[in-house]
Design an enzyme around this catalytic site. Structure first.
Site, PDB file in Angstrom:
ATOM      1  CB  CYS A 123      -1.035  -0.194   1.222  1.00  0.00           C
ATOM      2  SG  CYS A 123      -2.020  -1.285   1.336  1.00  0.00           S
ATOM      3  CG  HIS A 256      -3.190   3.473   1.900  1.00  0.00           C
ATOM      4  ND1 HIS A 256      -3.607   2.807   0.642  1.00  0.00           N
ATOM      5  CD2 HIS A 256      -3.083   2.233   2.742  1.00  0.00           C
ATOM      6  CE1 HIS A 256      -4.043   1.503   1.023  1.00  0.00           C
ATOM      7  NE2 HIS A 256      -3.904   1.319   2.189  1.00  0.00           N
ATOM      8  CG  ASN A 286      -6.746  -0.998   1.130  1.00  0.00           C
ATOM      9  OD1 ASN A 286      -5.830  -0.544   0.161  1.00  0.00           O
ATOM     10  ND2 ASN A 286      -6.064  -1.269   2.348  1.00  0.00           N
TER      11      ASN A 286
END
EC number: 2.3.1.180
Length: 329
Positions: A123, A256, A286
């Site tokens: 990520c 993020h 996500n």
């Protein structure tokens, strides 16, 4: 030799979400057939996620990257043949090798022999890619770069585990960075600590033509949350200090997009109003390395992010890795 007055700046952005939008209720219905209970309310309360997008089975990560890249190239108004560096941040590549970046170079029909490689920082991948490409452009080795964050995380989700399968989605975001005599990427900071490998990982590997170990994503949610809220504030402040800036000079924070609670906590710790934070996690879930460039492109295209504004990006992901960059858009 590096040129002291050479910088990299963002010329254009692009993004792509596969058309299959999967709501929380869709997932709840799917899990109920397996005897697993969840609900829209349960997911939203813990994550802020309402929906995510899943790629069709025959769609690859490089397919998503291609459309995002084409949109970024169009936004930048450049000839693709001038791109002499392609970097793709991904944890879900098409193959073991070659890289998604090489596959993307071929799909874009770029024949100039420029460099192409993937970055695997989960990520944090896009933050790592921006810092790496900025350094390569500042060194004078490359002039025009395509950076893509692209993921098909739906392929590694265990739909028997409601704590992880509801979190992730697929998508791609892209930016064009080009050499400039004016700062664009002002400063970056990158870190990692491999001792946290076990709290977020997909530990399977290919051995003898089969997958050995688990090919599903495994996560200790509480441990990840605790680590994330600790490092994100620190790395953001570090990047701002390198840029000789204070948090109140940040026009937009793009964290993020993992969990609205982590994002909001970081925003508060930096002393920024929540209105200055770009939030797409509710509709995207996500998307790992794709989440920051997706959010960036959405905010550029809807007019929130304007030329000359200061944008702070930051990410944390498996590895454990974390990083931040200050960008004057």
């Amino acid at each position: 030799m590096a040129q002291s007055n050479l910088y990299s700046r963002v010329l254009g952005t692009g993004s792509y979400l596969p058309p299959n939008r999967v709501t929380n209720q869709d997932l709840a219905d799917r899990l109920a057939k397996q005897g697993i209970e969840t609900s829209d309310e349960w997911i939203v309360a813990r994550t802020g996620i309402h929906a995510r997008h899943f790629a069709d089975p025959d769609v690859t990560t490089s397919d998503l990257a291609l459309i995002a890249a084409q949109r970024a190239i169009e936004s930048a108004d450049i000839d693709p043949q001038t791109i002499d560096l392609i970097v793709v941040a991904t944890s879900t590549p098409d193959f073991v090798f070659p890289s998604v970046a090489c596959l993307l170079q071929d799909k874009l029909q770029i024949k100039n022999g420029g460099a192409a490689f993937d970055i695997q920082a989960v990520c944090s991948g896009f933050a790592y890619a921006v810092a790496t490409v900025d350094a390569l452009i500042r060194s004078g080795q490359h002039r025009t770069a395509l950076i893509v964050g692209a993921e098909t995380f739906s392929r590694i989700l265990d739909f028997n585990d409601r704590t992880t399968c509801v979190l992730f989605g697929d998508g791609a975001g892209a930016v064009i960075l080009q050499a400039s005599d004016e700062p664009g990427v002002v400063a970056s900071a990158l870190h990692a600590d491999g001792s946290y490998t076990n709290i977020l990982c997909t530990p399977g590997h290919v051995n003898g033509g089969i997958v050995a170990g688990s090919a599903f994503l495994h996560m200790d949610g509480q441990a990840v949350f605790k680590l994330a809220v600790n490092v994100l504030e620190k790395v953001a402040l570090e990047a701002l200090e390198k840029a000789n800036m204070s948090p109140d000079q940040v026009d937009w924070l793009i964290p993020h997009q993992a969990n609205i609670r982590i994002m909001s906590h970081t925003c508060r710790k930096l002393g920024l109003p929540q209105e200055r934070m770009i939030v797409t996690v509710g509709e995207h879930g996500n998307t790992s390395a794709a989440s920051i460039p997706l959010a960036l492109d959405f905010a550029v295209r809807d007019g929130r992010i304007k030329r000359g504004q200061n944008v702070l990006i930051e990410g944390v992901g498996g590895g454990f890795t974390w990083g931040a960059s200050v960008i004057r858009y």
